[in-house]
Design a protein around this motif. Sequence first.
Motif, PDB file in Angstrom:
ATOM      1  N   ASN A   1      13.811  -6.334   1.747  1.00 20.78           N
ATOM      2  CA  ASN A   1      13.481  -4.978   2.182  1.00 20.78           C
ATOM      3  C   ASN A   1      14.099  -3.943   1.265  1.00 20.78           C
ATOM      4  OD1 ASN A   1      16.163  -4.362   2.974  1.00 20.78           O
ATOM      5  ND2 ASN A   1      15.851  -5.351   4.942  1.00 20.78           N
ATOM      6  N   ILE A   2      13.690  -2.705   1.452  1.00 22.52           N
ATOM      7  CA  ILE A   2      14.122  -1.605   0.590  1.00 22.52           C
ATOM      8  C   ILE A   2      15.635  -1.366   0.656  1.00 22.52           C
ATOM      9  CG2 ILE A   2      13.757   0.268   2.231  1.00 22.52           C
ATOM     10  CD1 ILE A   2      12.459   1.771  -0.206  1.00 22.52           C
TER      11      ILE A   2
ATOM     12  N   ASN B   1       7.431   0.995  -7.697  1.00 19.99           N
ATOM     13  CA  ASN B   1       7.744   2.372  -7.309  1.00 19.99           C
ATOM     14  C   ASN B   1       9.247   2.623  -7.310  1.00 19.99           C
ATOM     15  OD1 ASN B   1       5.040   3.031  -7.035  1.00 19.99           O
ATOM     16  ND2 ASN B   1       5.000   2.509  -4.862  1.00 19.99           N
ATOM     17  N   SER B   2      10.016   1.641  -6.874  1.00 21.00           N
ATOM     18  CA  SER B   2      11.475   1.773  -6.865  1.00 21.00           C
ATOM     19  C   SER B   2      12.029   1.880  -8.278  1.00 21.00           C
ATOM     20  CB  SER B   2      12.123   0.587  -6.159  1.00 21.00           C
ATOM     21  OG  SER B   2      11.827   0.625  -4.796  1.00 21.00           O
TER      22      SER B   2
ATOM     23  N   GLN C   1      17.828  -3.206  -2.153  1.00 19.83           N
ATOM     24  CA  GLN C   1      17.513  -2.994  -3.556  1.00 19.83           C
ATOM     25  C   GLN C   1      18.754  -2.617  -4.344  1.00 19.83           C
ATOM     26  OE1 GLN C   1      14.466  -0.063  -3.703  1.00 19.83           O
ATOM     27  NE2 GLN C   1      12.843  -1.546  -3.381  1.00 19.83           N
TER      28      GLN C   1
ATOM     29  N   GLN D   1      15.514  -7.027  -5.420  1.00 22.49           N
ATOM     30  CA  GLN D   1      15.221  -6.701  -4.030  1.00 22.49           C
ATOM     31  C   GLN D   1      15.209  -7.997  -3.234  1.00 22.49           C
ATOM     32  OE1 GLN D   1      11.865  -4.098  -3.455  1.00 22.49           O
ATOM     33  NE2 GLN D   1      11.089  -5.405  -1.858  1.00 22.49           N
TER      34      GLN D   1
ATOM     35  N   GLU E   1       4.126  -3.682  -5.712  1.00 22.63           N
ATOM     36  CA  GLU E   1       4.045  -2.221  -5.798  1.00 22.63           C
ATOM     37  C   GLU E   1       5.339  -1.541  -5.341  1.00 22.63           C
ATOM     38  OE1 GLU E   1       1.249   1.443  -4.201  1.00 22.63           O
ATOM     39  OE2 GLU E   1       0.541  -0.615  -4.013  1.00 22.63           O
ATOM     40  N   GLU E   2       5.979  -2.087  -4.315  1.00 21.14           N
ATOM     41  CA  GLU E   2       7.225  -1.503  -3.817  1.00 21.14           C
ATOM     42  C   GLU E   2       8.323  -1.545  -4.874  1.00 21.14           C
ATOM     43  OE1 GLU E   2      10.350  -2.171  -0.126  1.00 21.14           O
ATOM     44  OE2 GLU E   2       8.408  -3.146  -0.081  1.00 21.14           O
TER      45      GLU E   2
END
Length: 120
Positions: A41-42, A93-94, A45, A38, A89-90
């Motif tokens: 930002n998302i 979760n991804s 990814q 990453q 955490e992001e």
Amino acid sequence: AVVSTQSTGRFIIHKGKRPTAAHPQTGPVKPRLYQIRQNGNILAQRCVEIGCTSVLLNSGFCYILKVPVESEDQITYILYVWIGSKSNEELMNSAIEIGNEAFADCDTVTVLYEGNNEPQ
């Protein structure tokens, strides 16, 4: 070969060439290790296949290990999602989401937390 996951739009980047009818995969199926990456930002990814060795594991990242299980006439897969103890955490979760959605051909998905420390 680059394959985009259908529901999330994230990329999974595999090593090697894609098997075709003219050039099918030969030999035993090997385990594959992917690192979740990453950049800020998302939207940036991706899941990139790396060499399948524990030396490459880093506590700041999450990884997905796809292990083939050969039986009499078929191959099934077990998927392990490894969560590094220093990953955010992001990213965690991804990794779990990618494991469940993009690798739907796996019979079992197991999440492993480095040091057995699940987040509170």
